[in-house]
Design a protein around this motif. Structure first.
Motif, PDB file in Angstrom:
ATOM      1  N   VAL A 105       0.948  -1.058  -0.012  1.00  0.00           N
ATOM      2  CA  VAL A 105      -0.092   0.007  -0.111  1.00  0.00           C
ATOM      3  C   VAL A 105       1.027   1.238   0.094  1.00  0.00           C
ATOM      4  CG1 VAL A 105      -1.822   1.379   1.283  1.00  0.00           C
ATOM      5  CG2 VAL A 105      -1.679  -1.352   1.400  1.00  0.00           C
ATOM      6  N   ALA A 106       0.752   2.217  -1.174  1.00  0.00           N
ATOM      7  CA  ALA A 106       1.449   3.453  -1.107  1.00  0.00           C
ATOM      8  C   ALA A 106       0.772   4.444  -1.616  1.00  0.00           C
ATOM      9  CB  ALA A 106       2.771   3.001  -1.816  1.00  0.00           C
ATOM     10  N   THR A 107       1.129   5.831  -1.449  1.00  0.00           N
ATOM     11  CA  THR A 107       0.699   6.933  -2.378  1.00  0.00           C
ATOM     12  C   THR A 107       1.277   6.563  -3.688  1.00  0.00           C
ATOM     13  OG1 THR A 107       2.358   8.171  -1.908  1.00  0.00           O
ATOM     14  CG2 THR A 107       0.538   8.099  -0.387  1.00  0.00           C
ATOM     15  N   LEU A 108       0.315   7.253  -4.627  1.00  0.00           N
ATOM     16  CA  LEU A 108       0.781   7.099  -6.106  1.00  0.00           C
ATOM     17  C   LEU A 108       2.255   7.635  -6.203  1.00  0.00           C
ATOM     18  CD1 LEU A 108      -0.184   6.456  -8.874  1.00  0.00           C
ATOM     19  CD2 LEU A 108      -1.292   8.688  -8.831  1.00  0.00           C
ATOM     20  N   THR A 140      -1.213  -8.867 -10.426  1.00  0.00           N
ATOM     21  CA  THR A 140      -2.296  -9.235 -11.206  1.00  0.00           C
ATOM     22  C   THR A 140      -3.399  -8.055 -11.133  1.00  0.00           C
ATOM     23  OG1 THR A 140      -2.992 -10.547  -9.487  1.00  0.00           O
ATOM     24  CG2 THR A 140      -1.870 -11.594 -11.206  1.00  0.00           C
ATOM     25  N   VAL A 141      -3.252  -7.522  -9.968  1.00  0.00           N
ATOM     26  CA  VAL A 141      -4.422  -6.483  -9.622  1.00  0.00           C
ATOM     27  C   VAL A 141      -3.817  -5.204  -9.090  1.00  0.00           C
ATOM     28  CG1 VAL A 141      -6.411  -5.953  -8.215  1.00  0.00           C
ATOM     29  CG2 VAL A 141      -6.086  -8.456  -9.035  1.00  0.00           C
ATOM     30  N   LEU A 142      -4.049  -4.176  -9.612  1.00  0.00           N
ATOM     31  CA  LEU A 142      -3.782  -2.927  -9.136  1.00  0.00           C
ATOM     32  C   LEU A 142      -4.803  -1.987  -8.640  1.00  0.00           C
ATOM     33  CD1 LEU A 142      -1.689  -0.363  -9.070  1.00  0.00           C
ATOM     34  CD2 LEU A 142      -2.263   0.260 -11.431  1.00  0.00           C
ATOM     35  N   ILE A 143      -4.893  -1.577  -7.360  1.00  0.00           N
ATOM     36  CA  ILE A 143      -6.194  -1.052  -6.911  1.00  0.00           C
ATOM     37  C   ILE A 143      -5.754   0.422  -6.464  1.00  0.00           C
ATOM     38  CG2 ILE A 143      -7.777  -0.744  -5.028  1.00  0.00           C
ATOM     39  CD1 ILE A 143      -7.400  -3.550  -4.513  1.00  0.00           C
ATOM     40  N   LEU A 144      -6.496   1.336  -7.215  1.00  0.00           N
ATOM     41  CA  LEU A 144      -6.040   2.662  -7.011  1.00  0.00           C
ATOM     42  C   LEU A 144      -7.091   3.353  -6.082  1.00  0.00           C
ATOM     43  CD1 LEU A 144      -4.882   4.020 -10.331  1.00  0.00           C
ATOM     44  CD2 LEU A 144      -3.248   3.607  -8.572  1.00  0.00           C
ATOM     45  N   ASP A 145      -7.031   3.360  -4.866  1.00  0.00           N
ATOM     46  CA  ASP A 145      -7.670   3.745  -3.603  1.00  0.00           C
ATOM     47  C   ASP A 145      -7.966   5.171  -3.884  1.00  0.00           C
ATOM     48  OD1 ASP A 145      -9.716   3.492  -1.426  1.00  0.00           O
ATOM     49  OD2 ASP A 145      -8.182   4.022  -0.019  1.00  0.00           O
ATOM     50  N   GLU A 146      -9.212   5.651  -3.933  1.00  0.00           N
ATOM     51  CA  GLU A 146      -9.686   7.139  -4.056  1.00  0.00           C
ATOM     52  C   GLU A 146      -8.998   7.767  -5.120  1.00  0.00           C
ATOM     53  OE1 GLU A 146      -8.844   9.527  -0.335  1.00  0.00           O
ATOM     54  OE2 GLU A 146      -9.694   7.952   0.811  1.00  0.00           O
ATOM     55  N   ALA A 147      -9.315   6.836  -6.360  1.00  0.00           N
ATOM     56  CA  ALA A 147      -8.841   7.443  -7.721  1.00  0.00           C
ATOM     57  C   ALA A 147      -9.590   9.000  -8.133  1.00  0.00           C
ATOM     58  CB  ALA A 147      -9.079   6.367  -8.649  1.00  0.00           C
ATOM     59  N   ASP A 148     -10.672   9.167  -7.545  1.00  0.00           N
ATOM     60  CA  ASP A 148     -11.481  10.432  -7.823  1.00  0.00           C
ATOM     61  C   ASP A 148     -10.675  11.274  -7.139  1.00  0.00           C
ATOM     62  OD1 ASP A 148     -11.833   9.452  -5.550  1.00  0.00           O
ATOM     63  OD2 ASP A 148     -13.972  10.474  -5.438  1.00  0.00           O
ATOM     64  N   CYS A 149      -9.919  11.296  -6.012  1.00  0.00           N
ATOM     65  CA  CYS A 149      -9.237  12.311  -5.129  1.00  0.00           C
ATOM     66  C   CYS A 149      -7.847  12.604  -6.171  1.00  0.00           C
ATOM     67  CB  CYS A 149      -9.106  11.839  -3.747  1.00  0.00           C
ATOM     68  SG  CYS A 149     -10.372  12.073  -2.794  1.00  0.00           S
ATOM     69  N   LEU A 205      -7.352  12.151  -9.201  1.00  0.00           N
ATOM     70  CA  LEU A 205      -7.706  12.726 -10.451  1.00  0.00           C
ATOM     71  C   LEU A 205      -7.861  14.486 -10.142  1.00  0.00           C
ATOM     72  CD1 LEU A 205      -9.871  10.399 -12.472  1.00  0.00           C
ATOM     73  CD2 LEU A 205      -7.370  11.012 -12.749  1.00  0.00           C
ATOM     74  N   GLU A 206      -8.898  14.558  -9.116  1.00  0.00           N
ATOM     75  CA  GLU A 206      -9.233  16.045  -8.703  1.00  0.00           C
ATOM     76  C   GLU A 206      -7.795  16.960  -8.100  1.00  0.00           C
ATOM     77  OE1 GLU A 206     -12.026  15.615  -5.740  1.00  0.00           O
ATOM     78  OE2 GLU A 206     -13.454  14.909  -6.897  1.00  0.00           O
ATOM     79  N   ARG A 207      -6.831  15.984  -7.807  1.00  0.00           N
ATOM     80  CA  ARG A 207      -5.681  17.029  -7.225  1.00  0.00           C
ATOM     81  C   ARG A 207      -4.597  16.757  -8.292  1.00  0.00           C
ATOM     82  NH1 ARG A 207      -5.840  13.782  -1.522  1.00  0.00           N
ATOM     83  NH2 ARG A 207      -7.548  14.829  -0.693  1.00  0.00           N
ATOM     84  N   GLY A 208      -4.922  16.697  -9.580  1.00  0.00           N
ATOM     85  CA  GLY A 208      -4.144  16.968 -10.384  1.00  0.00           C
ATOM     86  C   GLY A 208      -2.885  15.868 -10.923  1.00  0.00           C
ATOM     87  N   PHE A 209      -3.308  14.804 -10.455  1.00  0.00           N
ATOM     88  CA  PHE A 209      -2.351  13.479 -10.891  1.00  0.00           C
ATOM     89  C   PHE A 209      -2.991  12.769 -11.948  1.00  0.00           C
ATOM     90  CE2 PHE A 209      -1.493  14.731  -6.227  1.00  0.00           C
ATOM     91  CZ  PHE A 209      -0.030  14.746  -6.342  1.00  0.00           C
ATOM     92  N   LYS A 210      -3.743  13.222 -12.760  1.00  0.00           N
ATOM     93  CA  LYS A 210      -4.085  12.406 -13.755  1.00  0.00           C
ATOM     94  C   LYS A 210      -3.061  11.795 -14.765  1.00  0.00           C
ATOM     95  CE  LYS A 210      -7.170  13.010 -17.944  1.00  0.00           C
ATOM     96  NZ  LYS A 210      -8.030  13.892 -18.544  1.00  0.00           N
ATOM     97  N   LEU A 211      -2.020  12.587 -14.765  1.00  0.00           N
ATOM     98  CA  LEU A 211      -0.811  12.214 -15.789  1.00  0.00           C
ATOM     99  C   LEU A 211      -0.045  10.907 -15.020  1.00  0.00           C
ATOM    100  CD1 LEU A 211       0.437  15.197 -17.636  1.00  0.00           C
ATOM    101  CD2 LEU A 211      -1.386  13.527 -18.565  1.00  0.00           C
TER     102      LEU A 211
END
Length: 66
Positions: free
Chosen positions: A17-20, A39-48, A50-56
């Motif tokens: 578990v780590a921050t992006l 085999t599985v990548l889970i991005l917890d709070e992906a909406d946050c 994206l909202e914080r400018g980490f889309k790229l």
């Protein structure tokens, strides 16, 4: 990067578990993370992410682990 943190990561087997940003940092700057068998990548709070400018950063992470 902290040597103790790298040693801890190397000893993990099933889950990490780590921050992006921290995950990308580990993948780029150290050999502490091996995700060849991922085999599985889970991005917890992906909406946050994206909202914080980490889309790229999301495609960067996917490219680093594939």
């Amino acid at each position: 990067m902290c040597v103790a943190q790298e040693a801890t990561i190397r000893s993990l087997r099933d889950m990490m578990v780590a921050t992006l940003g921290r995950m990308i940092d580990h993948l780029r700057k150290s050999m502490s993370v091996d995700l060849d068998d991922l085999t599985v990548l889970i991005l917890d709070e992906a909406d946050c992410i994206l909202e914080r400018g980490f889309k790229l950063e999301i495609p960067k992470l996917v490219m680093l682990i594939s």
